[in-house]
Scaffold this motif. Structure first.
Motif, PDB file in Angstrom:
ATOM      1  N   LEU A 315      53.406  30.301  35.433  1.00  0.00           N
ATOM      2  CA  LEU A 315      53.046  31.680  35.781  1.00  0.00           C
ATOM      3  C   LEU A 315      51.833  31.664  36.708  1.00  0.00           C
ATOM      4  O   LEU A 315      50.740  31.277  36.316  1.00  0.00           O
ATOM      5  N   GLY A 316      52.065  32.073  37.960  1.00  0.00           N
ATOM      6  CA  GLY A 316      50.984  32.116  38.939  1.00  0.00           C
ATOM      7  C   GLY A 316      51.037  30.930  39.885  1.00  0.00           C
ATOM      8  O   GLY A 316      51.031  29.782  39.445  1.00  0.00           O
ATOM      9  N   LEU A 317      51.107  31.228  41.182  1.00  0.00           N
ATOM     10  CA  LEU A 317      51.162  30.162  42.197  1.00  0.00           C
ATOM     11  C   LEU A 317      50.024  30.264  43.209  1.00  0.00           C
ATOM     12  O   LEU A 317      49.499  29.251  43.657  1.00  0.00           O
ATOM     13  N   SER A 318      49.631  31.473  43.566  1.00  0.00           N
ATOM     14  CA  SER A 318      48.575  31.656  44.576  1.00  0.00           C
ATOM     15  C   SER A 318      47.244  31.100  44.055  1.00  0.00           C
ATOM     16  O   SER A 318      47.062  30.948  42.849  1.00  0.00           O
ATOM     17  N   PHE A 319      46.309  30.830  44.972  1.00  0.00           N
ATOM     18  CA  PHE A 319      45.054  30.189  44.546  1.00  0.00           C
ATOM     19  C   PHE A 319      44.180  31.103  43.700  1.00  0.00           C
ATOM     20  O   PHE A 319      43.291  30.657  42.995  1.00  0.00           O
ATOM     21  N   LYS A 320      44.472  32.413  43.765  1.00  0.00           N
ATOM     22  CA  LYS A 320      43.773  33.387  42.912  1.00  0.00           C
ATOM     23  C   LYS A 320      44.640  34.641  42.870  1.00  0.00           C
ATOM     24  O   LYS A 320      45.585  34.764  43.662  1.00  0.00           O
ATOM     25  N   PRO A 321      44.371  35.585  41.978  1.00  0.00           N
ATOM     26  CA  PRO A 321      45.208  36.789  41.916  1.00  0.00           C
ATOM     27  C   PRO A 321      45.034  37.686  43.143  1.00  0.00           C
ATOM     28  O   PRO A 321      44.054  37.568  43.883  1.00  0.00           O
ATOM     29  N   ASP A 322      45.998  38.579  43.335  1.00  0.00           N
ATOM     30  CA  ASP A 322      45.962  39.589  44.394  1.00  0.00           C
ATOM     31  C   ASP A 322      46.004  39.026  45.808  1.00  0.00           C
ATOM     32  O   ASP A 322      45.480  39.639  46.744  1.00  0.00           O
ATOM     33  N   THR A 323      46.578  37.850  45.951  1.00  0.00           N
ATOM     34  CA  THR A 323      46.775  37.295  47.288  1.00  0.00           C
ATOM     35  C   THR A 323      48.051  36.467  47.273  1.00  0.00           C
ATOM     36  O   THR A 323      48.483  36.009  46.201  1.00  0.00           O
ATOM     37  N   ASP A 324      48.647  36.289  48.469  1.00  0.00           N
ATOM     38  CA  ASP A 324      49.807  35.391  48.549  1.00  0.00           C
ATOM     39  C   ASP A 324      49.392  34.066  49.176  1.00  0.00           C
ATOM     40  O   ASP A 324      50.225  33.283  49.606  1.00  0.00           O
TER      41      ASP A 324
END
Ligand code: UGA
Length: 430
Positions: A315-324
């Motif tokens: 769950l979660g791939l981007s380096f931080k939340p709220d960004t692709d």
């Protein structure tokens, strides 16, 4: 004011859109024709909350335009912001060739006095370099000034950070030049620091490396918590109440990724070395961060008895939340290690899947968290997206083959998770 912004990455696009929103006429320049065409159609090259709306509104109101013509952009503007990428070379040094290219373009187009403002993160001394390049390339005897105005926006909250920055740093050669920038920023009503160019350039590196140091510091403390039985959440609260330490940027987890911290620390180490300084503290910051993924893998491997033949829901791939943004994301390192040890991966991220597919094509991508959990032997939380905090955990449990969660970002309450029937492991907590 008439403003030109060169470079339409995170910094350039957000800066341009916000300046336009504040009532300025902004022309954004990029040499990527395809990107400019998309922007002219209102299609954003990146995911950033609120960006699309602010760009569209200002394009409609004709305060914001996009072009590949640097000559035009420079000629019609009073202030020119350089916001191009400054990637790292293999030896850690910063590659300032895009800055050089922008400065050449500005020099050639210079038709009257302008202020050239560097917003990109650049090694100390780049202001002088920009001046030299413009001097060399200008075709008429026209005066200009170079200013350093580092950007402190964070991906995921870039618009808010630009509209309400905690501080605005202006490194200018004279008070008169600084005043022009003050005028531009005055409407934000935020604290401003006027200094020289070298100090402004240094402030950016000192800020980013200090923040990275906080993260590595707390991650090391979390490791020691795991060995001693202390609880990192309470420890963080306990130290954070001390106003000299502060409570922000002390979330233990998988460490930092992204396009800034890893690159900036190496670049700063390189600059320090160039001036005869060994900044070993920063080497430790990198070393601790480099070990985060391996440490997490060790915890999972031990608890599930190896990865071979196991299905892991990510769950979660981007380096931080709220960004692709997938640049230097911990998910890449972790998934690659899991694959090499024989795991099957089902990954989900609210917005980064398309970018992730380009880097890790050989895994299954799930349409939501519940399908990532389906028949999984374990779930690993890699990025702390808000929607993961709000999941129906009973439903997640029912989907899984074995209800085990490895929470790399400490987003759940251990006691609650165990009450719900999960085997639950997090960072620096029992
Ligand atoms: C960072 C700085 O925070 C910005 O001020 C700066 O302008 C920007 O770099 C830049 O130089 O362009 P950003 O990389 O967008 O911004 O993201 P951060 O919010 O700083 O997070 C960086 C990484 O640290 C993320 O992977 C995040 O998950 C991690 N982090 C952050 C932690 O592990 N723990 C924390 O307590 C905070």
């Amino acid at each position: 004011m008439n403003i030109c912004v060169i470079g339409t990455g995170y910094v350039g696009l957000v800066t341009g859109a916000v300046f336009a929103d504040l009532g300025n006429d902004v022309i954004c320049v990029d040499n990527d024709k395809e990107k400019i065409e998309l922007l002219n159609k209102g299609i954003m090259p990146i995911y950033e909350p609120g960006l699309k709306e602010i760009v569209q509104n200002n394009v409609e109101d004709r305060r914001l335009t996009f072009t590949t013509d640097i000559n035009k952009g420079v000629r019609i503007s009073e202030i020119i912001f350089i916001c191009v990428g400054t990637p790292a070379k293999n030896n850690g040094e910063t590659d300032i060739s895009y800055i050089e290219e922008a400065a050449k373009g500005i020099g050639k187009a210079l038709n009257e006095y302008k202020i050239i403002v560097n917003k990109s993160t650049v090694p100390i001394g780049t202001g002088d370099f920009v001046r030299e390049i413009i001097e060399k390339n200008k075709e008429k005897d026209i005066n200009f000034d170079v200013v350093s105005n580092p950007e402190f926006l964070r991906e995921g909250s870039a618009i808010q950070d630009t509209l309400a920055p905690e501080r605005i740093v202006i490194g200018a050669p004279t008070k008169e030049v600084a005043m022009k920038l003050l005028e531009l920023y005055a409407t934000l009503g935020r604290p401003m620091l006027i200094t020289d160019i070298y100090s402004a350039e240094m402030i950016k590196y000192a800020s980013n490396t200090f923040l990275a140091m906080k993260i590595s510091f707390i991650n090391k403390i979390a490791n020691i918590c795991e060995s001693t039985g202390a609880n990192i959440s309470d420890v963080t609260k306990g130290i954070g109440y001390d106003s000299r330490i502060g409570s922000s940027f002390l979330n233990a987890g998988l460490g930092f990724g992204g396009s800034c911290f890893p690159k900036d620390i190496k670049s700063f180490l390189h600059t320090a070395k160039k001036f005869g300084h060994d900044f070993n503290l920063l080497n430790s910051v990198i070393e601790i961060d480099n070990n985060r993924a391996t440490h997490f893998m060790n915890i999972i491997r031990e608890k599930i008895g190896g990865f071979k033949g196991k299905t892991i829901g990510i769950l979660g791939l981007s380096f931080k939340p709220d960004t692709d943004d997938m640049r230097d994301a911990k998910s890449i390192e972790i998934i690659k290690m899991m694959l090499s040890e024989g795991a099957k991966i089902k990954a989900y991220d609210p917005v980064a899947i398309e970018n992730a597919k380009k880097i890790i094509p050989n895994i299954e991508y799930a349409k939501n968290s519940y399908s990532a959990a389906y028949k999984a032997d374990a779930i690993a939380i890699i990025t702390e997206w808000r929607e993961f905090k709000l999941l129906n955990m009973e439903k997640i449990k029912k989907e899984m083959k074995r209800p085990v969660i490895f929470d790399g970002r400490n987003i759940y309450d251990p006691e609650k998770m165990r009450k719900t029937g999960f085997e639950y492991y997090s960072i620096g907590r029992r």
